[in-house]
Design an enzyme around this catalytic site. Structure first.
Site, PDB file in Angstrom:
ATOM      1  N   SER B  28       0.831  -1.216   0.000  1.00  0.00           N
ATOM      2  CA  SER B  28       0.000   0.000   0.000  1.00  0.00           C
ATOM      3  C   SER B  28       0.855   1.251   0.000  1.00  0.00           C
ATOM      4  O   SER B  28       0.340   2.355  -0.175  1.00  0.00           O
ATOM      5  CB  SER B  28      -0.876   0.025   1.249  1.00  0.00           C
ATOM      6  OG  SER B  28      -1.780  -1.019   1.206  1.00  0.00           O
ATOM      7  N   CYS B  29       2.152   1.080   0.247  1.00  0.00           N
ATOM      8  CA  CYS B  29       3.061   2.222   0.308  1.00  0.00           C
ATOM      9  C   CYS B  29       3.242   2.807  -1.093  1.00  0.00           C
ATOM     10  O   CYS B  29       2.932   2.152  -2.083  1.00  0.00           O
ATOM     11  CB  CYS B  29       4.417   1.795   0.850  1.00  0.00           C
ATOM     12  SG  CYS B  29       4.272   0.988   2.443  1.00  0.00           S
ATOM     13  N   ILE B  30       3.769   4.046  -1.129  1.00  0.00           N
ATOM     14  CA  ILE B  30       3.954   4.705  -2.422  1.00  0.00           C
ATOM     15  C   ILE B  30       5.393   5.175  -2.583  1.00  0.00           C
ATOM     16  O   ILE B  30       5.963   5.765  -1.661  1.00  0.00           O
ATOM     17  CB  ILE B  30       2.970   5.884  -2.580  1.00  0.00           C
ATOM     18  CG1 ILE B  30       1.549   5.306  -2.602  1.00  0.00           C
ATOM     19  CG2 ILE B  30       3.271   6.706  -3.846  1.00  0.00           C
ATOM     20  CD1 ILE B  30       0.474   6.244  -3.000  1.00  0.00           C
ATOM     21  N   GLY B  93       0.522   1.915  -3.731  1.00  0.00           N
ATOM     22  CA  GLY B  93      -0.862   2.114  -3.288  1.00  0.00           C
ATOM     23  C   GLY B  93      -1.775   0.930  -3.582  1.00  0.00           C
ATOM     24  O   GLY B  93      -2.971   1.101  -3.836  1.00  0.00           O
TER      25      GLY B  93
END
Lengths: 286, 174
Positions: B28-30, B93
């Site tokens: 989910s990190c960007i 994401g």
């Protein structure tokens, strides 16, 4: 994929995980009201290799003890029996989880990273919500994906196809596993651990970590492991070919009294805890 | 070629001239890739969460979108970049499904919130996104080649793609 029963799959898979007898007896001992540092230590020192690994973890930078601890009993006194139980579980399971699991697209150490991250997150959630003991949530989180250790062999070569079906149909990966095999990695994990006589929360969280709403007996640990798994996946810790092709149960959040904002705050706390807990890996790999 | 500089969780790395910056295993990190082509300066931030809970007590500014974007710009300016003319690509994401509703995302999802927060933080500093590869359900690895300005994305189970080239023709935002 072969059409075999769960029992056939397990019986035909070599090199299955087994918890050392010493670890199982430590778990049983720490659950007793009359347990003492000495009685817990006596179970660990029956297995010298386990005892050595537990001592190495106890002396790791993670705990920052002021001096070197050389005796298991001393470690139990200083760190507490619940922490030492966690260390025994970590020391016992590292070798299985550090392996490459090609069927799930997991390289060496990926499964271990995911398991330790889920354990750490489940413990953070337990300590925040105070609905279950942190050490229990930790150990259940550590073992939640045990079934992948057996099922990966049978997915090797077909995982990309399974992913495509999951993404095209919008169905979670575990559901496609069930459609293909008749059971999923969660069922296999619970089956593998059935002979270990673990407390009920272990079996339930292994079996229902992707479907906590279907758990027949409500157990907050199942919800904690579900959300711990979600946080570990979200932070990209040990993501395999199955990526994040799983469902988040909003019911689990509600049952634990959490909302969008508290979930993000927990994610932030988890990242702080992860920075520390992941440092233990180098003691195990040494 | 020297080995890529790994941009770990909540890290920000900047470089000038040569080298490769990479974020491995974004869920989910960007990963925010920023590039000043006139100076050959690149930056990559590995954002974990949308917003800092207490902006006065953030141990790692790169952890949150709202603190990470200004810090990325600060570090690039320190190397000599013109931060008003940065080109941007965002990657990551990923999201889980919503339970019981096939194909939809749950309302409380960190991935979707991260995308929104990163876009807002970039708007706040008047920077436009040239290219993006966001959402979906699979993990990604992003690499930014400092010398060529090429952004590549490898998604698990898929071949690596060139998302954009900051020095060449600009593909439209996906």
């Amino acid at each position: 994929m072969p059409q075999l029963t769960l029992e056939q799959i397990v019986s035909r898979t070599g090199d299955l995980p087994a918890l050392p007898e010493a670890t199982l007896s430590v778990m049983r001992e720490t659950d007793k009201a009359e347990a003492t540092a000495r009685s817990v230590a006596q179970h660990i020192i029956k297995d010298q290799s386990l005892a050595a690994r537990v001592l190495r973890l106890a002396n790791s930078a993670f705990y920052g003890l002021p001096r070197q601890v050389n005796q298991i009993e001393e470690a139990v006194v200083i760190l507490g029996m619940r922490t030492v139980k966690n260390l025994a579980m970590i020391a016992s399971s590292y070798a299985w989880f550090a392996k490459e699991l090609k069927g799930y697209g997991l390289g060496p150490q990926d499964m271990w990273r995911h398991s330790l991250a889920t354990a750490t997150a489940a413990q953070v959630i337990a300590e925040h919500t105070r609905k279950a003991p942190g050490d229990l949530a930790f150990c259940c989180g550590l073992l939640h994906d045990l079934g992948k250790l057996a099922l990966h062999v049978w997915l090797d070569g077909s995982v990309d196809k399974v992913i495509q079906i999951a993404i095209q149909t919008g169905k979670p990966f575990d559901e496609i596993e069930r459609a293909a095999f008749g059971f999923d990695h969660a069922d296999v994990g619970a089956h593998l651990a059935a002979g270990w006589n673990l407390p009920e929360s272990y079996k339930l969280s292994m079996n229902y970590h992707h479907r906590p709403d279907e758990c027949p007996t409500p157990d907050p640990v199942v919800d904690m492991v579900h959300l711990g798994d979600y946080l570990a996946m979200s932070m990209g810790l040990g993501l395999g070919a199955d990526g994040m092709v799983y469902a988040l149960s909003e019911g689990a959040l509600e049952r634990l009294g959490l909302n969008e904002s508290s979930l993000e705050e927990l994610a932030s706390k988890f990242l702080d805890a992860w920075e520390k807990s992941s440092s233990m890996t180098k003691e195990l790999a040494a | 070629m020297s080995s890529p500089v790994l941009v770990g969780m909540a890290d920000i790395k900047v470089a000038k001239g040569t080298g490769t910056l990479t974020c491995v295993g974004l869920g989910s990190c960007i990963g925010i890739c920023a590039f000043d082509s006139s100076q050959g300066i690149a930056g990559l931030a590995h954002i974990m969460l949308p917003e800092a809970f207490d902006k006065n007590h953030v141990d790692k500014l790169g952890k949150f979108a709202d603190t990470g974007v200004p810090e990325l710009l600060r570090q690039m300016a320190e190397l000599g970049a013109n931060t008003r003319r940065l080109q941007i690509a965002i990657v990551g994401g990923a999201q889980v499904f919503k339970f019981g509703t096939p194909g939809t995302a749950p309302k409380m999802d960190i991935g979707a919130r991260n995308i929104e927060a990163v876009q807002k933080a970039l708007r706040d500093v008047n920077l436009q996104i040239q290219a993006k590869d966001v959402g979906g359900n699979l993990g990604r690895t992003v690499t930014l080649d400092v010398a060529t300005g090429t952004v590549k994305v490898r998604t698990v189970s898929k071949a690596e793609i060139v998302l954009c080239n900051f020095k060449g023709a600009m593909p439209l935002a996906a």
